[in-house]
Design an enzyme around this catalytic site. Sequence first.
Site, PDB file in Angstrom:
ATOM      1  N   HIS A 124       0.853  -1.186   0.000  1.00 46.02           N
ATOM      2  CA  HIS A 124       0.000   0.000   0.000  1.00 46.02           C
ATOM      3  C   HIS A 124       0.888   1.233   0.000  1.00 46.02           C
ATOM      4  O   HIS A 124       1.945   1.232   0.618  1.00 46.02           O
ATOM      5  CB  HIS A 124      -0.916   0.014   1.229  1.00 46.02           C
ATOM      6  CG  HIS A 124      -2.093   0.898   1.045  1.00 46.02           C
ATOM      7  ND1 HIS A 124      -2.037   2.246   1.284  1.00 46.02           N
ATOM      8  CD2 HIS A 124      -3.345   0.631   0.600  1.00 46.02           C
ATOM      9  CE1 HIS A 124      -3.215   2.770   1.002  1.00 46.02           C
ATOM     10  NE2 HIS A 124      -4.025   1.823   0.581  1.00 46.02           N
ATOM     11  N   ASP A 143      -7.963  -5.215  -0.011  1.00 48.08           N
ATOM     12  CA  ASP A 143      -8.489  -6.053  -1.084  1.00 48.08           C
ATOM     13  C   ASP A 143      -8.127  -7.519  -0.958  1.00 48.08           C
ATOM     14  O   ASP A 143      -8.637  -8.353  -1.698  1.00 48.08           O
ATOM     15  CB  ASP A 143      -7.984  -5.531  -2.446  1.00 48.08           C
ATOM     16  CG  ASP A 143      -8.664  -4.231  -2.802  1.00 48.08           C
ATOM     17  OD1 ASP A 143      -9.830  -4.059  -2.401  1.00 48.08           O
ATOM     18  OD2 ASP A 143      -8.042  -3.399  -3.462  1.00 48.08           O
TER      19      ASP A 143
HETATM   20  N1  CMC Z   1       4.123  -7.620  -5.018  1.00 50.37           N
HETATM   21  C1  CMC Z   1       5.482  -7.621  -5.196  1.00 50.37           C
HETATM   22  N2  CMC Z   1       6.263  -6.534  -5.042  1.00 50.37           N
HETATM   23  C2  CMC Z   1       5.653  -5.395  -4.693  1.00 50.37           C
HETATM   24  C3  CMC Z   1       4.251  -5.320  -4.483  1.00 50.37           C
HETATM   25  C4  CMC Z   1       3.490  -6.491  -4.661  1.00 50.37           C
HETATM   26  N3  CMC Z   1       2.169  -6.470  -4.488  1.00 50.37           N
HETATM   27  N4  CMC Z   1       3.926  -4.049  -4.149  1.00 50.37           N
HETATM   28  C5  CMC Z   1       5.052  -3.349  -4.141  1.00 50.37           C
HETATM   29  N5  CMC Z   1       6.110  -4.156  -4.461  1.00 50.37           N
HETATM   30  C6  CMC Z   1       7.530  -3.778  -4.499  1.00 50.37           C
HETATM   31  C7  CMC Z   1       7.840  -2.959  -5.736  1.00 50.37           C
HETATM   32  O1  CMC Z   1       8.263  -3.784  -6.799  1.00 50.37           O
HETATM   33  C8  CMC Z   1       8.955  -2.072  -5.216  1.00 50.37           C
HETATM   34  O2  CMC Z   1      10.122  -2.863  -5.135  1.00 50.37           O
HETATM   35  P1  CMC Z   1      11.582  -2.183  -5.381  1.00 50.37           P
HETATM   36  O3  CMC Z   1      11.774  -1.233  -4.251  1.00 50.37           O
HETATM   37  O4  CMC Z   1      12.527  -3.338  -5.376  1.00 50.37           O
HETATM   38  O5  CMC Z   1      11.499  -1.502  -6.728  1.00 50.37           O
HETATM   39  C9  CMC Z   1       8.546  -1.768  -3.768  1.00 50.37           C
HETATM   40  O6  CMC Z   1       7.760  -2.906  -3.381  1.00 50.37           O
HETATM   41  C10 CMC Z   1       7.724  -0.487  -3.619  1.00 50.37           C
HETATM   42  O7  CMC Z   1       6.607  -0.577  -4.500  1.00 50.37           O
HETATM   43  P2  CMC Z   1       5.994   0.653  -5.303  1.00 50.37           P
HETATM   44  O8  CMC Z   1       5.241   0.128  -6.463  1.00 50.37           O
HETATM   45  O9  CMC Z   1       7.073   1.658  -5.561  1.00 50.37           O
HETATM   46  O10 CMC Z   1       5.028   1.253  -4.185  1.00 50.37           O
HETATM   47  P3  CMC Z   1       3.816   2.207  -4.449  1.00 50.37           P
HETATM   48  O11 CMC Z   1       3.557   2.887  -3.163  1.00 50.37           O
HETATM   49  O12 CMC Z   1       4.084   3.059  -5.662  1.00 50.37           O
HETATM   50  O13 CMC Z   1       2.624   1.220  -4.845  1.00 50.37           O
HETATM   51  C11 CMC Z   1       0.798  -0.289  -4.684  1.00 50.37           C
HETATM   52  C12 CMC Z   1       1.637   0.786  -3.963  1.00 50.37           C
HETATM   53  C13 CMC Z   1      -0.465  -0.568  -3.847  1.00 50.37           C
HETATM   54  C14 CMC Z   1       0.357   0.230  -6.050  1.00 50.37           C
HETATM   55  C15 CMC Z   1       1.647  -1.570  -4.836  1.00 50.37           C
HETATM   56  O14 CMC Z   1       2.025  -2.073  -3.567  1.00 50.37           O
HETATM   57  C16 CMC Z   1       0.934  -2.658  -5.636  1.00 50.37           C
HETATM   58  O15 CMC Z   1       1.009  -2.663  -6.861  1.00 50.37           O
HETATM   59  N6  CMC Z   1       0.198  -3.605  -4.950  1.00 50.37           N
HETATM   60  C17 CMC Z   1      -0.589  -4.596  -5.646  1.00 50.37           C
HETATM   61  C18 CMC Z   1      -1.907  -3.989  -6.094  1.00 50.37           C
HETATM   62  C19 CMC Z   1      -2.878  -3.798  -4.954  1.00 50.37           C
HETATM   63  O16 CMC Z   1      -3.094  -4.678  -4.127  1.00 50.37           O
HETATM   64  N7  CMC Z   1      -3.529  -2.609  -4.937  1.00 50.37           N
HETATM   65  C20 CMC Z   1      -4.573  -2.294  -3.954  1.00 50.37           C
HETATM   66  C21 CMC Z   1      -4.179  -1.212  -3.016  1.00 50.37           C
HETATM   67  S1  CMC Z   1      -5.316  -1.110  -1.634  1.00 50.37           S
HETATM   68  C22 CMC Z   1      -6.790  -0.581  -2.336  1.00 50.37           C
HETATM   69  C23 CMC Z   1      -6.765   0.855  -2.639  1.00 50.37           C
HETATM   70  O17 CMC Z   1      -7.019   1.636  -1.709  1.00 50.37           O
HETATM   71  O18 CMC Z   1      -6.495   1.217  -3.788  1.00 50.37           O
END
Ligand code: CMC
Length: 428
Positions: free
Chosen positions: A307, A364
């Site tokens: 998140h 989720d």
């Molecule tokens: N599985 C594997 N690796 C992950 C995941 C995941 N679900 N989420 C983040 N990472 C890794 C990402 O690859 C990155 O790694 P590195 O530092 O080596 O490059 C690190 O963790 C940070 O991730 P980010 O994408 O830079 O973080 P963000 O804050 O931009 O993204 C997120 C947050 C929710 C989009 C992301 O965690 C994600 O894609 N999760 C899966 C989708 C999901 O479950 N979304 C629902 C969110 S809750 C409902 C809502 O309110 O929207």
Amino acid sequence: MSEIAKLELNGQTYEFPVIEGTENEKAIDISALRAQTGYITIDQGFKNTGSCTSAITFLDGEEGILHYRGYPIEQLAEKASFLEVAYLLIYGKLPTQAELDSFINSITKHTLVHEDMKQFFEAYPAKAHPMGVLASMVCSLSTFYPESLDPNRSPEAKDLTIHRLLAKLPTLAAWSYKNAMRHPFMYPKNDLDYCSNFLHMMFAMPTEDYKVDPVISSALNKLLILHADHEQNCSTSTVRVVGSSQSNLYSSISAGISALWGPLHGGANQEVIEMLEKIAKDGGDVDKWVLKAKDKNDSFRLMGFGHRVYKNFDPRAKIIKVACDEILEKLGVNDPLLAIAKKLETVALEDEYFKSRNLYPNVDFYSGIIYKALNIPTEMFTVMFAIGRLPGWIAQWKEMTEGNEPIGRPRQIYTGATNLNYVEISKR
Ligand code: CMC
């Protein structure tokens, strides 16, 4: 004494005020930055940027705290009704019994949608994703209520539009499902409460008696409350930015629905179930999928994990996990996907990759398993999220319009070509 932030740039010092929220969060107010220095800030994904001040929702990602208008989410999910929470978010205080009765009465009166709208539904192909249908239908409501095009006409007119939208969204959502099934539309039954009425429109058939199961209705009530607001997330910021151009409520919310649809946001609940089904079909080897999620050459991510703001745990996920066990037991459902989800959670939470990046199950991760137990089809999961999030979007839109916020218009740093001369097509 109030804090001051100092910026040193090209030998000059600039000072910027620090503003502090009621929960002691702090921000450097850089609204005069460009005028004073000629510079802008870059913050892709707005990871460090506050776009507004807001009195609606407080969340502390480190501590796993979520409050609506000061009330902890745990108490609201346990004790309140969804419409009571909607009132709280939109009008800023818990309603008295008389205020709640009048609010419910007004919403109940507006649950029907115009008969002409049925023709719009019929024009969509059966395979249309219900989120696409919902976003279009919500925007289409503006065409039936032209007086709503001026969002600031009067407080009464604004309230009427808000009540209409809250009343009609479940009808539009249920009809988008009925249309996909090519089943007859079920009209709202106004002696039912908000959640039960939605379930009736989803699952009743003209040929059969359908009685709403109170266990299902109460589970839905809890899920909707947990989704009702989440401060400046992708869809809510979209609603505020669209609304900042003084666009009407229907079009602003329609844009929010589109933003919610994406798999990184609300669309994740559908993706979680699809992922669990894929893992189950593949033999249930959870370790293999955790390895895939960690592999930077593999685009697979553990859906329902991670998140932007929660870096310890998601308080909504904590409540949902307990609710999931309770609801499945009450309904006598034994879903093998729940076992896979629990195993996946255990493996990931012990894995260094997930631990070091503070990746925890989010709202989720378990909601899809509950929706599945309630017989909500997978493609409708994100629609359920939209029904839940509607009061939050409305509250944020109302706060934004009443705060006379300026139009949302970020800047950029240009990195393209410069000073080219046009070349005739024959000479390129
Ligand atoms: N599985 C594997 N690796 C992950 C995941 C995941 N679900 N989420 C983040 N990472 C890794 C990402 O690859 C990155 O790694 P590195 O530092 O080596 O490059 C690190 O963790 C940070 O991730 P980010 O994408 O830079 O973080 P963000 O804050 O931009 O993204 C997120 C947050 C929710 C989009 C992301 O965690 C994600 O894609 N999760 C899966 C989708 C999901 O479950 N979304 C629902 C969110 S809750 C409902 C809502 O309110 O929207």
